[in-house]
Design a protein around this motif. Structure first.
Motif, PDB file in Angstrom:
ATOM      1  N   ASN A  23       0.774  -1.224  -0.042  1.00 51.51           N
ATOM      2  CA  ASN A  23       0.051   0.102   0.038  1.00 51.51           C
ATOM      3  C   ASN A  23       0.927   1.391  -0.030  1.00 51.51           C
ATOM      4  O   ASN A  23       0.801   2.260  -0.803  1.00 51.51           O
ATOM      5  N   LYS A  24       1.950   1.115   0.754  1.00 51.71           N
ATOM      6  CA  LYS A  24       3.002   2.369   0.762  1.00 51.71           C
ATOM      7  C   LYS A  24       3.192   2.718  -0.620  1.00 51.71           C
ATOM      8  O   LYS A  24       3.519   3.647  -1.181  1.00 51.71           O
ATOM      9  N   SER A  25       3.906   1.605  -1.175  1.00 49.91           N
ATOM     10  CA  SER A  25       4.675   1.702  -2.429  1.00 49.91           C
ATOM     11  C   SER A  25       3.454   2.152  -3.664  1.00 49.91           C
ATOM     12  O   SER A  25       3.935   2.910  -4.426  1.00 49.91           O
ATOM     13  N   LYS A  26       2.172   1.760  -3.477  1.00 46.69           N
ATOM     14  CA  LYS A  26       1.223   2.090  -4.436  1.00 46.69           C
ATOM     15  C   LYS A  26       0.824   3.499  -4.475  1.00 46.69           C
ATOM     16  O   LYS A  26       0.833   4.253  -5.395  1.00 46.69           O
ATOM     17  N   LEU A  27       1.018   4.142  -3.078  1.00 43.66           N
ATOM     18  CA  LEU A  27       0.695   5.356  -2.751  1.00 43.66           C
ATOM     19  C   LEU A  27       1.676   6.423  -3.289  1.00 43.66           C
ATOM     20  O   LEU A  27       1.487   7.299  -3.969  1.00 43.66           O
ATOM     21  N   LYS A  28       3.012   5.787  -3.112  1.00 42.78           N
ATOM     22  CA  LYS A  28       3.895   6.607  -3.639  1.00 42.78           C
ATOM     23  C   LYS A  28       4.105   6.589  -5.143  1.00 42.78           C
ATOM     24  O   LYS A  28       4.478   7.687  -5.864  1.00 42.78           O
ATOM     25  N   ILE A  29       3.665   5.402  -5.782  1.00 40.31           N
ATOM     26  CA  ILE A  29       3.535   5.504  -7.185  1.00 40.31           C
ATOM     27  C   ILE A  29       2.389   6.500  -7.937  1.00 40.31           C
ATOM     28  O   ILE A  29       2.728   7.073  -8.832  1.00 40.31           O
ATOM     29  N   GLU A  30       1.402   6.591  -7.165  1.00 35.77           N
ATOM     30  CA  GLU A  30       0.249   7.483  -7.432  1.00 35.77           C
ATOM     31  C   GLU A  30       0.837   8.572  -7.300  1.00 35.77           C
ATOM     32  O   GLU A  30       0.372   9.285  -8.289  1.00 35.77           O
ATOM     33  N   LYS A  31       1.388   8.879  -6.408  1.00 35.29           N
ATOM     34  CA  LYS A  31       1.889  10.337  -6.172  1.00 35.29           C
ATOM     35  C   LYS A  31       3.051  10.749  -7.368  1.00 35.29           C
ATOM     36  O   LYS A  31       2.766  11.802  -7.926  1.00 35.29           O
TER      37      LYS A  31
ATOM     38  N   ILE B  88       2.770   9.471 -10.439  1.00 42.39           N
ATOM     39  CA  ILE B  88       2.127   9.768 -11.685  1.00 42.39           C
ATOM     40  C   ILE B  88       1.313  10.886 -11.709  1.00 42.39           C
ATOM     41  O   ILE B  88       1.196  11.545 -12.693  1.00 42.39           O
ATOM     42  N   ASN B  89       0.605  11.136 -10.440  1.00 41.51           N
ATOM     43  CA  ASN B  89      -0.096  12.766 -10.352  1.00 41.51           C
ATOM     44  C   ASN B  89       0.769  13.578 -10.634  1.00 41.51           C
ATOM     45  O   ASN B  89       0.303  14.724 -11.124  1.00 41.51           O
ATOM     46  N   SER B  90       1.853  13.813 -10.013  1.00 44.10           N
ATOM     47  CA  SER B  90       2.716  14.862 -10.066  1.00 44.10           C
ATOM     48  C   SER B  90       3.120  15.064 -11.825  1.00 44.10           C
ATOM     49  O   SER B  90       3.362  16.223 -12.220  1.00 44.10           O
ATOM     50  N   LYS B  91       3.280  14.060 -12.479  1.00 47.21           N
ATOM     51  CA  LYS B  91       3.628  13.967 -13.788  1.00 47.21           C
ATOM     52  C   LYS B  91       2.347  14.654 -14.654  1.00 47.21           C
ATOM     53  O   LYS B  91       2.799  15.345 -15.895  1.00 47.21           O
ATOM     54  N   ASN B  92       1.366  14.129 -14.315  1.00 46.36           N
ATOM     55  CA  ASN B  92       0.200  14.649 -15.049  1.00 46.36           C
ATOM     56  C   ASN B  92      -0.302  16.193 -14.658  1.00 46.36           C
ATOM     57  O   ASN B  92      -1.311  16.674 -15.300  1.00 46.36           O
TER      58      ASN B  92
END
Length: 67
Positions: free
Chosen positions: A52-60, A62-66
């Motif tokens: 879950n921690k890794s998923k949140l980090k990846i989502e952050k 991706i969101n910062s790139k968008n």
């Protein structure tokens, strides 16, 4: 066995795999089986939290790139 705080995802997953294989091979007495279940539950929680921690980090990321 490492303390839970410092165990990596891979170590927890590997220990969980070995533990489950030993359970399948009936290597435990009833008391040992209960302890194995308890340890397996701890290891499962560790894996879920780390995923879950890794998923949140990846989502952050991706969101910062968008933006």
């Amino acid at each position: 066995m490492k303390k839970n705080k410092h165990i990596s995802f891979e170590e927890a997953l590997n220990e969980l795999k070995v533990l489950s294989e030993d359970v399948e091979k009936n290597k435990f007495t009833l008391d040992e089986l209960v302890n194995a279940f308890e340890r397996g539950s701890e290891l499962s929680d560790i894996c879920i939290k780390k995923l879950n921690k890794s998923k949140l980090k990846i989502e952050k990321i991706i969101n910062s790139k968008n933006k």
